[in-house]
Motif scaffolding. Structure first.
Motif, PDB file in Angstrom:
ATOM      1  N   THR A   1     -25.807 -20.022 -21.360  1.00 45.44           N
ATOM      2  CA  THR A   1     -24.828 -21.068 -21.654  1.00 45.44           C
ATOM      3  C   THR A   1     -23.843 -21.194 -20.495  1.00 45.44           C
ATOM      4  OG1 THR A   1     -25.052 -20.660 -24.017  1.00 45.44           O
ATOM      5  CG2 THR A   1     -23.077 -21.843 -23.307  1.00 45.44           C
ATOM      6  N   TYR A   2     -23.374 -20.055 -20.024  1.00 45.73           N
ATOM      7  CA  TYR A   2     -22.491 -20.038 -18.847  1.00 45.73           C
ATOM      8  C   TYR A   2     -23.178 -20.719 -17.659  1.00 45.73           C
ATOM      9  CZ  TYR A   2     -21.253 -17.799 -14.407  1.00 45.73           C
ATOM     10  OH  TYR A   2     -20.976 -17.548 -13.089  1.00 45.73           O
TER      11      TYR A   2
ATOM     12  N   TRP B   1     -35.006 -27.142 -24.615  1.00 43.16           N
ATOM     13  CA  TRP B   1     -33.998 -26.989 -23.568  1.00 43.16           C
ATOM     14  C   TRP B   1     -34.618 -27.106 -22.177  1.00 43.16           C
ATOM     15  CZ3 TRP B   1     -33.297 -23.920 -19.386  1.00 43.16           C
ATOM     16  CH2 TRP B   1     -32.054 -23.985 -18.770  1.00 43.16           C
TER      17      TRP B   1
ATOM     18  N   THR C   1     -25.751 -22.884 -17.695  1.00 40.96           N
ATOM     19  CA  THR C   1     -26.018 -24.294 -17.965  1.00 40.96           C
ATOM     20  C   THR C   1     -24.756 -25.140 -17.805  1.00 40.96           C
ATOM     21  OG1 THR C   1     -27.781 -23.678 -19.511  1.00 40.96           O
ATOM     22  CG2 THR C   1     -26.905 -25.918 -19.689  1.00 40.96           C
ATOM     23  N   ILE C   2     -23.677 -24.684 -18.399  1.00 38.46           N
ATOM     24  CA  ILE C   2     -22.423 -25.441 -18.284  1.00 38.46           C
ATOM     25  C   ILE C   2     -21.929 -25.443 -16.842  1.00 38.46           C
ATOM     26  CG2 ILE C   2     -19.991 -25.493 -19.000  1.00 38.46           C
ATOM     27  CD1 ILE C   2     -20.986 -24.532 -21.787  1.00 38.46           C
ATOM     28  N   SER C   3     -22.105 -24.335 -16.130  1.00 34.91           N
ATOM     29  CA  SER C   3     -21.727 -24.283 -14.718  1.00 34.91           C
ATOM     30  C   SER C   3     -22.539 -25.276 -13.903  1.00 34.91           C
ATOM     31  CB  SER C   3     -21.926 -22.870 -14.157  1.00 34.91           C
ATOM     32  OG  SER C   3     -21.057 -21.969 -14.786  1.00 34.91           O
TER      33      SER C   3
ATOM     34  N   PHE D   1     -23.919 -27.993 -15.015  1.00 31.29           N
ATOM     35  CA  PHE D   1     -23.426 -29.315 -15.400  1.00 31.29           C
ATOM     36  C   PHE D   1     -22.160 -29.666 -14.605  1.00 31.29           C
ATOM     37  CE2 PHE D   1     -20.418 -31.629 -18.237  1.00 31.29           C
ATOM     38  CZ  PHE D   1     -20.977 -32.890 -18.090  1.00 31.29           C
TER      39      PHE D   1
ATOM     40  N   TYR E   1     -28.022 -32.344 -17.639  1.00 29.85           N
ATOM     41  CA  TYR E   1     -27.320 -31.079 -17.815  1.00 29.85           C
ATOM     42  C   TYR E   1     -26.293 -31.126 -18.937  1.00 29.85           C
ATOM     43  CZ  TYR E   1     -29.547 -30.493 -13.298  1.00 29.85           C
ATOM     44  OH  TYR E   1     -30.472 -30.455 -12.292  1.00 29.85           O
TER      45      TYR E   1
ATOM     46  N   SER F   1     -26.504 -28.635 -22.025  1.00 30.70           N
ATOM     47  CA  SER F   1     -25.338 -27.836 -22.406  1.00 30.70           C
ATOM     48  C   SER F   1     -25.075 -27.924 -23.903  1.00 30.70           C
ATOM     49  CB  SER F   1     -24.096 -28.290 -21.626  1.00 30.70           C
ATOM     50  OG  SER F   1     -24.264 -28.081 -20.250  1.00 30.70           O
TER      51      SER F   1
END
Length: 121
Positions: free
Chosen positions: A111-112, A61, A114-116, A118, A71, A75
């Motif tokens: 995760t929150y 990761w 990483t996705i944010s 992205f 990203y 994700s």
């Protein structure tokens, strides 16, 4: 650029930890993961394989996120980490599985983040 510089340059969500927190948190989490693995049921091959796959995803990761800046792929990787870790937690019948709880909380938070990242970058 260093990981610290890259992290500082990102557009981050409102709830984001300072970059200095990652080192101490990961030291603690890796110690807990090591204790969990040392006490894992050696006869449960499926759970052990899921754990090793999850750890490989964990290790790749960082270069995906910080090295390539991909990203979306980061994700996907971290969501897979979440899924594998939650499966391990629910399938493991030993009391040692509770050593995974801090890790689960942290990777769900990651995760929150990483996705944010992205979405925002």
């Amino acid at each position: 650029m260093s990981i610290k510089d890259i992290y500082s340059s990102l557009s981050l969500p409102a709830i984001s930890p300072p970059n200095w927190i990652f080192g101490p948190v990961w030291i603690i989490l890796y110690i807990l993961l090591g204790i969990y693995l040392a006490n894992s049921n050696k006869h449960n091959v499926k759970l052990n394989w899921l754990m090793y796959i999850q750890l490989i995803l964990n290790f790749i990761w960082t270069p995906i996120f910080f090295g390539t800046g991909n990203y979306l792929l980061a994700s996907i990787i971290i969501v897979l980490m979440d899924v594998f870790t939650l499966i391990i937690f629910y399938k493991d019948r030993s009391n040692h599985k509770y050593l995974l709880l801090p890790y689960i909380v942290w990777i769900l938070f990651a995760t929150y983040l990483t996705i944010s990242v992205f979405i925002m970058n």
